[in-house]
Design an enzyme around this catalytic site. Structure first.
Site, short mmCIF file in Angstrom:
data_model
loop_
_atom_site.label_atom_id
_atom_site.label_comp_id
_atom_site.label_asym_id
_atom_site.label_seq_id
_atom_site.Cartn_x
_atom_site.Cartn_y
_atom_site.Cartn_z
N LYS A 169 0.87 -1.18 0.08
CA LYS A 169 -0.03 0.09 0.09
C LYS A 169 0.85 1.17 0.01
O LYS A 169 1.66 1.14 1.03
CB LYS A 169 -1.05 0.10 1.38
CG LYS A 169 -2.00 1.17 1.21
CD LYS A 169 -2.53 1.58 2.65
CE LYS A 169 -1.85 2.74 3.23
NZ LYS A 169 -1.85 4.00 2.39
N GLY A 223 5.18 7.31 10.49
CA GLY A 223 5.41 8.09 11.61
C GLY A 223 5.17 7.03 13.01
O GLY A 223 4.83 6.03 12.97
N THR A 226 1.68 5.84 14.14
CA THR A 226 1.35 4.87 13.61
C THR A 226 1.97 3.55 13.64
O THR A 226 1.19 2.51 13.65
CB THR A 226 1.11 5.25 11.98
OG1 THR A 226 0.43 6.53 12.00
CG2 THR A 226 0.39 4.22 11.07
N GLU A 244 10.17 1.12 10.48
CA GLU A 244 11.22 2.22 10.28
C GLU A 244 10.53 3.52 10.59
O GLU A 244 9.65 3.84 9.54
CB GLU A 244 11.77 2.08 9.09
CG GLU A 244 12.92 2.80 8.96
CD GLU A 244 12.80 4.24 8.28
OE1 GLU A 244 12.74 5.40 9.13
OE2 GLU A 244 12.94 4.64 6.91
N CYS A 278 13.16 11.24 7.18
CA CYS A 278 13.10 10.65 8.70
C CYS A 278 14.40 10.62 9.23
O CYS A 278 14.55 10.84 10.40
CB CYS A 278 12.38 9.20 8.75
SG CYS A 278 13.60 8.11 7.44
N GLU A 379 9.43 15.20 16.44
CA GLU A 379 9.92 15.48 14.87
C GLU A 379 8.74 16.44 14.22
O GLU A 379 7.56 16.16 14.19
CB GLU A 379 9.45 13.80 14.45
CG GLU A 379 9.97 13.88 12.82
CD GLU A 379 9.90 12.50 12.19
OE1 GLU A 379 10.82 11.82 11.61
OE2 GLU A 379 8.85 11.75 12.58
#
Length: 485
Positions: A169, A223, A226, A244, A278, A379
């Site tokens: 996805k 994130g 999530t 990750e 990231c 972040e």
């Protein structure tokens, strides 16, 4: 969408508009998947793996398919790069580098597929003990919007090389290059059900993938919040998980570093990709003795960064991915000011002339920060740099490790021993000395703390898609003699 070897649209007739972040003009309309399509994709992948023999295909067969993908992607790399620029907003040169990386990933894992990955052991018995590695099965992969093609390619190529089947996805905002990649996967002839593409929201498609009992592993890049939820959902069926996640990476500059090099990489570390990376060096840790000189040069150069649409040759920094994300980053600027940080430059949306319709933002730098500030701890994922000051090596390490993240870190110094000491003590999975950002498909990508578990790339990323199985073979077949009766 691409399910069980066929192009399909959602039976719900739901669609999503895809926009160019430089203009917010619609550039495509894509189908929006539902739970029904996710179920179909998972069952197709399950049947391809367990019933139709994909897990038993020769490694050379899998490798040849991956090499064909790489070849066809090479033929179309400029097309893919421009499509990535239009959909994601990144600078065209960066997008072209991403396509080159994707090509290399398919080539790398094609080569790795045919290499030995088993072991035998000399044990104190008449037993031949061995370990073989087998594909985990049906793999669900969820990729982010900041590196749509690269993240998809690195995950898919490793899983397919290992002998897994895939349901992938893309992020809702950036599906276009992955749709194009599936045109290539279809053309080279992957068997039905081996590769499946499902579009849609994380709340529908992502949640179904994470919770589904027929998914054997889920790999997610995105994130941290999530990722935490995906880990909780995956626990219901004890599936393998690779995450990750986010970062708040420190870039440590000592007074004995090469000044021009350190300034240059301090800019690249945070403003490359509009800061939507990231591993961005979003915290600059400066030794106190060089603070004034360094910051003066840094701010002057940040103000000269050429901002514009990614397809213009002179552009050095493009737009943010969406209006919503731009608003989120601007909220952090406001938070920083409320917390008492000093805004040295930037902090605003650019709305002049041709910029009026896009999601453009000035390069932003904060100083006078403290470790407890939200702009230091959280972040932001945008072109926002926060500066921290240290006086000793020990203080630099303490500040660098002072967040919940541990993805990346860098050290700039001409003292080789000092560089090694600091790197040793940094809690980060990807590190650099006197450079920032270069990474290679041959080396693993993983983080410490809340930056994730497991990882992608290299042999380590390949092994994430393999089970280990112990096999013991009697060399002297006779009763054990354990029972006397």
């Amino acid at each position: 969408m691409y399910i069980n070897g066929e192009w399909v649209t959602s039976k719900s007739n739901l669609v999503r508009e895809i926009v160019n972040p430089a203009t917010n003009d619609s550039i495509a309309t894509v189908t929006e998947g539902t739970i029904e399509e996710v179920e179909r994709a998972i069952q197709a992948a399950k049947e391809a793996f367990y019933k139709n023999g994909w897990k038993l295909t020769y490694a050379r067969t899998r490798a040849n398919l991956l090499l064909k993908v790489a070849s066809k992607l090479e033929e179309r790399k400029e097309e893919f790069a421009m499509l990535e620029t239009l959909n994601n907003g990144k600078v065209y040169a960066d997008a072209l580098n991403d396509v080159e990386d994707a090509i290399n990933q398919f080539q790398y894992y094609a080569g790795l597929a045919t290499k030995p990955h088993g072991q035998t052991y000399d044990v104190p018995d008449e037993i031949r003990a061995m370990v073989v590695r087998e594909p985990v099965g049906v793999v669900a992969q969820i990729v982010p919007w900041n590196y749509p093609l690269v993240m998809a390619s690195q995950k898919m190529s490793a899983a397919l090389a290992a002998g897994c089947t895939v349901v992938i996805k893309p992020a809702s905002q950036t599906p276009l290059t992955l749709i194009r990649l599936f045109e290539i996967l279809d053309e080279v002839g992957f068997p039905k059900g081996v590769v499946n593409l499902v579009l849609g929201s994380g709340s529908v498609v992502g949640n179904t993938l994470a919770n589904h009992p027929d998914v054997d592993k889920i790999s997610f890049t995105g994130g941290t919040s999530t990722g935490i939820q995906i880990m909780k959902d995956a626990a219901n069926t004890i599936k393998k998980v690779g995450l990750e996640l986010g970062g708040k990476s420190p870039n440590i500059v000592f007074a004995d570093s090469d000044f021009e090099t350190a300034v240059d990489y301090a800019l690249l570390a945070v403003f490359a990709g509009q800061g939507q990376v990231c591993s961005a060096g979003s915290r600059l840790l400066l030794e106190k003795s060089i603070y004034e000189k360094f910051v003066t040069e840094l701010v002057a150069r940040a103000k000269k960064i050429k901002i514009g649409p990614g397809w213009e040759e002179e552009t050095e920094m493009g737009p943010l991915i969406s209006k919503e994300h731009l608003e989120s980053v601007l909220r952090y600027v406001k938070i920083g000011l409320e917390e008492g940080a000093e805004l040295l430059c930037g902090g605003k949306q650019i709305t002049d002339g041709a910029f009026a319709q896009g999601n453009f933002m000035e390069p932003t730098i904060f100083s006078a920060t403290t470790p407890d500030m939200r702009i230091v701890q959280e972040e932001i994922f945008g072109p926002v740099l926060v500066i921290q000051v240290f006086e000793t090596e020990e203080e630099a390490i303490e500040l660098a490790n002072g967040t919940n993240f541990g993805l990346a870190a860098a050290v700039f110094t001409n003292d080789g021993a000092k560089a090694q000491r600091v790197i040793r003590d940094l809690q980060a999975g990807i590190t650099w000395i006197n450079t920032y950002h270069p990474t290679f498909n041959e080396a693993p990508w993983s983080g410490y703390k809340q930056s994730g578990i497991g990882g992608d790339l290299g042999t380590y990323g390949f092994e994430e898609y393999l089970h280990t199985k112990q096999i013991n073979i009697a060399l002297n077949v006779q009763p054990s003699g354990w029972y006397k009766g």
